[in-house]
Every structure is written in structure tokens, then in C-alpha cells.
Design a protein around this motif. Structure first.
Motif, PDB file in Angstrom:
ATOM      1  N   UNK A  27       0.825  -1.211   0.000  1.00  0.00           N
ATOM      2  CA  UNK A  27       0.000   0.000   0.000  1.00  0.00           C
ATOM      3  C   UNK A  27       0.861   1.263   0.000  1.00  0.00           C
ATOM      4  N   UNK A  28       2.106   1.167  -0.473  1.00  0.00           N
ATOM      5  CA  UNK A  28       2.984   2.333  -0.544  1.00  0.00           C
ATOM      6  C   UNK A  28       2.941   2.932  -1.946  1.00  0.00           C
ATOM      7  N   UNK A  29       2.874   4.264  -2.070  1.00  0.00           N
ATOM      8  CA  UNK A  29       2.889   4.901  -3.391  1.00  0.00           C
ATOM      9  C   UNK A  29       4.184   4.595  -4.130  1.00  0.00           C
ATOM     10  N   UNK A  30       4.103   4.535  -5.464  1.00  0.00           N
ATOM     11  CA  UNK A  30       5.299   4.290  -6.271  1.00  0.00           C
ATOM     12  C   UNK A  30       5.772   5.562  -6.968  1.00  0.00           C
ATOM     13  N   UNK A  31       5.107   6.688  -6.685  1.00  0.00           N
ATOM     14  CA  UNK A  31       5.489   7.948  -7.322  1.00  0.00           C
ATOM     15  C   UNK A  31       5.186   9.087  -6.354  1.00  0.00           C
ATOM     16  N   UNK A  32       5.423  10.301  -6.822  1.00  0.00           N
ATOM     17  CA  UNK A  32       5.370  11.493  -5.984  1.00  0.00           C
ATOM     18  C   UNK A  32       4.043  11.672  -5.256  1.00  0.00           C
ATOM     19  N   UNK A  33       4.165  11.959  -3.947  1.00  0.00           N
ATOM     20  CA  UNK A  33       3.046  12.426  -3.136  1.00  0.00           C
ATOM     21  C   UNK A  33       3.566  13.570  -2.271  1.00  0.00           C
TER      22      UNK A  33
END
Length: 665
Positions: free
Chosen positions: A404-410
């Protein structure tokens, strides 16, 4: 034994008998009643006050005689006189409009099927009491007596429930008019039974014999009332509409004149009593499977609507006078409830062009924000919307389903919480709510007397070879053996804390972890000068003013034209992410930030549809099983979705928050 006395002695159940008992009980005498008078005229015993729980109370159904308009609903009680109004709901207690509540006002009490309120409630409303003695309670004659006493409702606290679809068979004659519900006249006035004359069999003959005529059927029986008649319930009209799997059923009661109403709610339905109203008893199964029963009592007309748990709201209409019951039932929870275009939050506009659905938001009323779930978790878009106090939202960027971790900019509130791949289309928002579209490559940069250093990675897990950054959440550990971690508060120009080893970083505090052997120039003690900046490294938009940002892609529309370039953004058009599926995006239309949802198609088809609708700029969000577009409201407050299929939870979303709502937590 009289009918009313017999019913009063029976056990109350959730059947028609309950409503017959209510009707009969309205006129029964009160053993502890204090006589009442209006304008010096002594009233009937049914209007007397009553001592309940040590508090003197009056029945709500009697209050219109004192000039008070009422909503006689135990879940949404309202008393209105002039500009003063008292409201009561279980769990919330009394609230006041146009007046001040001082001290505790006792709760209403249901007694003998009637809802009662304390005498003090009338005093707060300003009802004039002329005589208040142990022997008499006297009221002034009201300037106006309400003709319709059921006030419009803005919805009660009950929630809709799921009811499976019902296959309806045409009602039989017995169902349409059961014998038990027929109005029965007194024995002294009952007409003698009428029988047709019997003709003996005729002898066989080739000629036809005349058919004997039958007498006309008897006229309908006139209901007997023990109270003055105020109206007749002339007709009942029913309509039913399905919106996806939400059923909206309307029952309209046409009355010959205005009449007051008493509402009672129960599990699986509701009851409505109309004092002084006559009706012909009947029972019928409605198109959606609900059962509607009408019966005549000596005190008025009793109605019971068995809805199976759907949410019902009641209101009145004038010229001619009608009582309307709208029931909304969620018949199938496997499908998201649809949007109700006629019941959107103010400032939200819905448009539909074939497979394309658009929700636009007035920038003067709403601020778009990036909202994230706790690290390593995913939440539904409605939950993310609610966590920020928003009214609507769309799912965010791509993520790893396992972690559940983003793979791009947040970026949230000026802090980058997930690093950028530095090649995908990004949407950002300024503090004023302006939307930005482009290809930024943001990096944290640390500077001080030592010079400047660019951060290599944004993550909580340390790497001795890298300078890593992490935005603390008060739960996740940072640092490691032999490594130094500097804590810096956002906006600070110095180190708040310097520590070695592993520990938990406080929420919304920047933590920079490094091996002093690899970065000897960086400070290692609290109070040392240290500036932290977020260098957006972009030339295509004023990204230095961005406070929130989210990368996804591809860029679908730019300047009102299709702008898809999968090679620039590193997308494999042969992979699943490029397949025909449901799609979501964030864009601008007529200067307003807009959520877009495409029912099915490729990114190219989505982009072409957006351009055809006049969208100026748009970035696609994570689509397929993640695509969700949600707005508060809907039918019966179920919430509304543009997507017709439930979607999986996501780690972040773009949420529209009303301006003036408290800032970020």
C-alpha cells in the motif's frame, strides 16, 4: 365490550392493531389530567395535560390548537411558533432556533401511542398561558391555527438498509380488501343481507330463456367517527423509480381538506395516523414489494407502510392538500449507489456525455487537497474524503498493492511524503486552490554553512550509502545503528534534535538519516543551522508555489488538446495499465477543478472524450480496479458514485474540502 375498549386492553404489536390502538387512544381520558382551556373555553379530556415522570406534559397532536406548527415524528420532532423553533432527536436532545435554551428541557415521552412534550417547551416558544393553577391550565386563543401540522423534514437519523429484490405477484381480491379491515357499522344500522332471487331450472327448450336481473350492489358503508370529521382520504397514488439499484418509491395521499398527522416509526416500516379523516379500508402490495394497509378507526384513518427497512421521509403539499411518503431502499449492495443530479452539494456541477461523467467544483467554495491514509494502509475514497472534512474525492496515483505504498510522488501540505519517479505527469495545487499540470522532479535540498546537499531518497528504512528523508507520522521508526538522524520542524532554520540509533519520528517532522562517514559536512547536533527546501526542478508551471502534488499519468489533455505521450512518461502500452478499462482523472473545465470518470475505454479514448467536453487540462489517476469518483449525498444519504463497480481501497486521493473547514491535522 366496545371496540376501542377491547383494543386498549390488547397487547401492542407491530401490526395494524397498533395503529387502531393509537387512533382509539387519542380520545381516551387521562387519569391524572389537569383540565385545559383555550380562550376561556374548556377543552375535551383528550387535550388535558398529563403527569409523566414527574413532568407536566401535553400531547403533540393537540398543539396546533394553540397555534404551534408541529412535526409529530419521534425521530425528528419539531415545534414552531413564529420565528421560534424547538427540535428534538433521540441521542441529540433538544436544539433551539430563534430562542435560547436555559437549563435542561425534559425529553418527550410516548404514552398511550401519543408523543408528549413538557409544558415548559410551550413557554419557551412563547405560547401565552393565562391560567396556571392546580385546578386549570388556560391558554390564550392563538392568532392562527395551522391547517397542516407536518413540517417539511431534512431527513431523520435512520439509515437505509439493504433489501433484496422482490418478485411481485398481482394481489388477489382478498389481499386488496381483506375482510378484517372492512369498516363495520353498528349492529343497529347494518343493512339486511341482500340475496338474488332463485329461479328454478327451466325445462329443456330450443329457445333462450331471459336472464333474471340482479339487484344493484349496496352503497359503500360510511365510516363512523367519534370525533368531528375534517377530511376524506380520496385517493392513493403510487410511483416507483429505479436508479441503478436504488429504489425510490412515492406514496401520495390525496385528502379533501388539510389534516394533521401523527407519525410512528418501527422496524421495517412506519405508521401514519390522520385524526378525523375517513378512509375505505384496503391492503395492497406495491410494485417494489412493500405492503400498504389503510384502516378506519373511530378516531380517524390509520395507515401502515411496511418497507422492509427502507428510509422514509414524509412531507405535505398544498393546493390540493396531499401527504407524501418517499421511501428509498438500497436493494443491492454489490453495486455502488448512483449520483443524484438533483441533490448535489452547493457549488458542485455534474455533467454527462455518454461514457464520460464530470464533477466540477466552484473554486471560491472548495479547496482541492491531496489526502493520504496512514503509512502502509489503504482506505476507501469515501473514508479519505470524510477524514479531511471534504464533500467529494477521486482516487490518487499508482501504488504497490502488497505494501500500500505509493510508487510515485506524493506531496501533502508542502512536505514530500513519497519520492518522484521524475518522468510522470503530475497534478498539483497551490495554497489558493489553483491546479498545476506538468512534469516536476522535486528533491529535498539541505543547506547551511557547509554548503548544500541533495537528498537521495524519501523513505523510512535507512541506507548507509544514502541521505534519506522521511516525514514522521508518530508511529514509524527511523534511523539505525551507526547512523545519525536530524529532526527538523517544517519552516525551521535549525536542527531540532540529533540522534543516533533507531527511534520514532514525531508526526509532521522531517527526519534526515545518514552515515557521517559518507556525509561528513552535515551537522550532528541540535541547534545547528540547517535549511530545508523542496526544489521542484520544473520549467512548465510555477511549481514553487505548490503545497500538494500527486504523480500518476499519462497527461491526457493540455491546453484543450490531446497530449498523450506514453514514451515520454515511460508507459508500456502493451501492459495492463494501458488496457481498456474504467478510468479516472483530475482536470479543469471552465476554470473549475473537475473530477472525470470514464466508464470504459483506453487512455486515448478517455482523452478524446475529455477534449470533446471542453476540458482544458487533465492527468489520469490510477485506473482499473482503483478508479473511484465519490460525492456526498445521493439518494437518502447513501453517498453517490460515478463508478458503477466497487473499487479497491487506495493509499491517497484528491479531496475537495469546503473553504473554511479546519486545516490539516
Amino acid at each position: 365490550m366496545k371496540f376501542g375498549q377491547k383494543m386498549a386492553g390488547e397487547r401492542r404489536t407491530r401490526t395494524l392493531g397498533l395503529w387502531l390502538l393509537i387512533g382509539a387512544g387519542l380520545l381516551s381520558g387521562m387519569a391524572t389530567a389537569r383540565p385545559t382551556a383555550i380562550g376561556g373555553v374548556r377543552q375535551s379530556a383528550g387535550v388535558d395535560s398529563k403527569l409523566l415522570g414527574g413532568t407536566e406534559m401535553l400531547a403533540v397532536w393537540t398543539l396546533p390548537r394553540l397555534g404551534v406548527s408541529v412535526r409529530n415524528d419521534p425521530l425528528d420532532l419539531r415545534l414552531l411558533l413564529g420565528k421560534r423553533e424547538l427540535r428534538y432527536a433521540p441521542g441529540r436532545g433538544w436544539t433551539a432556533l430563534g430562542l435560547t435554551l436555559s437549563g435542561k428541557l425534559p425529553d418527550p415521552v410516548t404514552e398511550g401511542g401519543s408523543l408528549h412534550v413538557p409544558l415548559r417547551a410551550l413557554e419557551l416558544l412563547g405560547v401565552r398561558i393565562l391560567t396556571d393553577t392546580p385546578g386549570l391550565l388556560g391558554f390564550a386563543t392563538p392568532a392562527r391555527v395551522p391547517t397542516a401540522t407536518l413540517l417539511p423534514s431534512d431527513g431523520g437519523p435512520e439509515r437505509p438498509v439493504i433489501r433484496p429484490p422482490v418478485t411481485v405477484s398481482p394481489p388477489t381480491s382478498a389481499q386488496t380488501q381483506p375482510a378484517a379491515l372492512q369498516p363495520t357499522p353498528p349492529a343497529s344500522t347494518a343493512p339486511a343481507p341482500i340475496t338474488a332471487p332463485v329461479t328454478p331450472p327451466a325445462a329443456a327448450s330450443p329457445s333462450l330463456q331471459p336472464v333474471p336481473s340482479l339487484p344493484a350492489p349496496p352503497p359503500p358503508l360510511t365510516p363512523i367517527l367519534s370525533v368531528p370529521k375534517v377530511a376524506n382520504l380520496d385517493t392513493v397514488r403510487i410511483s416507483r423509480t429505479l436508479y441503478r439499484t436504488v429504489e425510490v418509491q412515492r406514496v401520495v395521499l390525496d385528502l379533501s381538506a388539510p389534516a394533521s398527522q401523527v407519525v410512528s416509526r418501527e422496524t421495517g416500516g412506519l405508521g401514519l395516523f390522520l385524526p378525523g379523516v375517513t378512509v375505505t379500508g384496503s391492503q395492497q402490495t406495491l410494485p417494489g414489494g412493500d405492503t400498504l394497509t389503510l384502516a378506519q378507526t373511530t378516531a380517524g384513518a390509520a395507515l401502515r407502510l411496511a418497507t422492509g427497512g427502507g428510509r422514509s421521509e414524509i412531507f405535505t403539499l398544498e393546493d390540493p392538500f396531499r401527504v407524501v411518503i418517499d421511501t428509498t431502499t438500497y436493494t443491492d449492495a454489490s453495486v455502488p449507489p448512483p449520483i443524484n443530479p438533483d441533490d448535489l452539494p452547493a457549488g458542485v456541477t455534474y455533467r454527462n456525455r455518454g461514457l464520460l461523467h464530470l464533477l466540477s467544483f466552484d473554486p471560491a467554495m472548495f479547496q482541492p487537497r491531496v489526502v493520504s491514509a496512514p503509512l502502509g494502509r489503504s482506505l476507501s475514497v469515501p473514508d479519505l474524503v470524510k477524514s479531511a472534512g471534504g464533500v467529494a474525492g477521486v482516487n490518487g496515483g499508482y501504488f504497490d498493492p502488497r505494501t500500500a505504498l505509493p510508487v510515485d510522488l506524493v506531496a501533502v501540505g508542502g512536505l514530500m511524503t513519497a519520492a518522484s519517479l521524475e518522468k510522470r505527469a503530475t497534478v498539483g495545487f497551490t495554497a489558493g486552490g489553483e491546479a498545476l499540470f506538468g512534469y516536476p522532479r522535486p528533491r529535498y535540498v539541505l543547506s547551511g554553512p557547509f554548503g548544500s546537499v541533495t537528498v537521495n531518497s524519501v523513505r523510512s528504512a535507512p541506507n548507509a550509502a544514502l541521505l534519506t528523508a522521511f516525514v514522521g507520522d508518530g508511529k514509524t521508526s527511523v534511523g539505525g545503528a551507526g547512523l545519525t538522524t536530524l529532526l527538523v520542524a517544517p519552516g525551521s532554520a535549525s536542527v531540532t534534535r540529533a540522534a543516533t540509533g533507531q527511534f520514532i519520528a514525531p508526526a509532521r517532522t522531517l527526519a534526515f538519516t545518514f552515515d557521517p562517514a559518507h556525509f561528513p559536512a552535515l551537522p550532528r547536533e541540535a541547534g545547528a543551522a540547517l535549511n530545508v527546501t523542496l526544489n521542484w526542478q520544473a520549467t512548465d508551471a510555477p511549481w514553487e508555489s505548490a503545497v500538494d502534488a500527486l504523480s500518476a499519468g499519462p497527461l491526457l489533455v493540455q491546453g484543450g488538446r490531446v497530449a498523450i505521450d506514453p514514451r515520454r512518461e515511460g508507459f508500456n502500452t502493451a501492459a495492463g495499465v494501458w488496457r481498456s478499462t474504467r478510468q479516472s482523472a483530475l482536470g479543469t473545465l471552465n476554470g473549475q477543478p473537475t473530477i472525470a470518470y470514464f466508464e470504459h475505454g483506453t487512455p486515448e479514448a478517455f482523452a478524446a472524450a475529455l477534449v470533446g467536453a471542453g476540458v482544458r487540462d487533465a492527468v489520469r489517476m490510477d485506473s482499473g480496479s482503483s478508479a473511484t469518483a465519490y460525492v456526498q449525498g445521493g439518494y437518502a444519504g447513501l453517498g453517490a458514485y460515478l463508478n458503477t463497480i466497487w473499487s479497491q481501497p487506495v493509499p491517497n486521493a484528491i479531496v475537495f474540502v469546503p473553504r473554511g473547514v479546519a486545516g490539516r491535522k
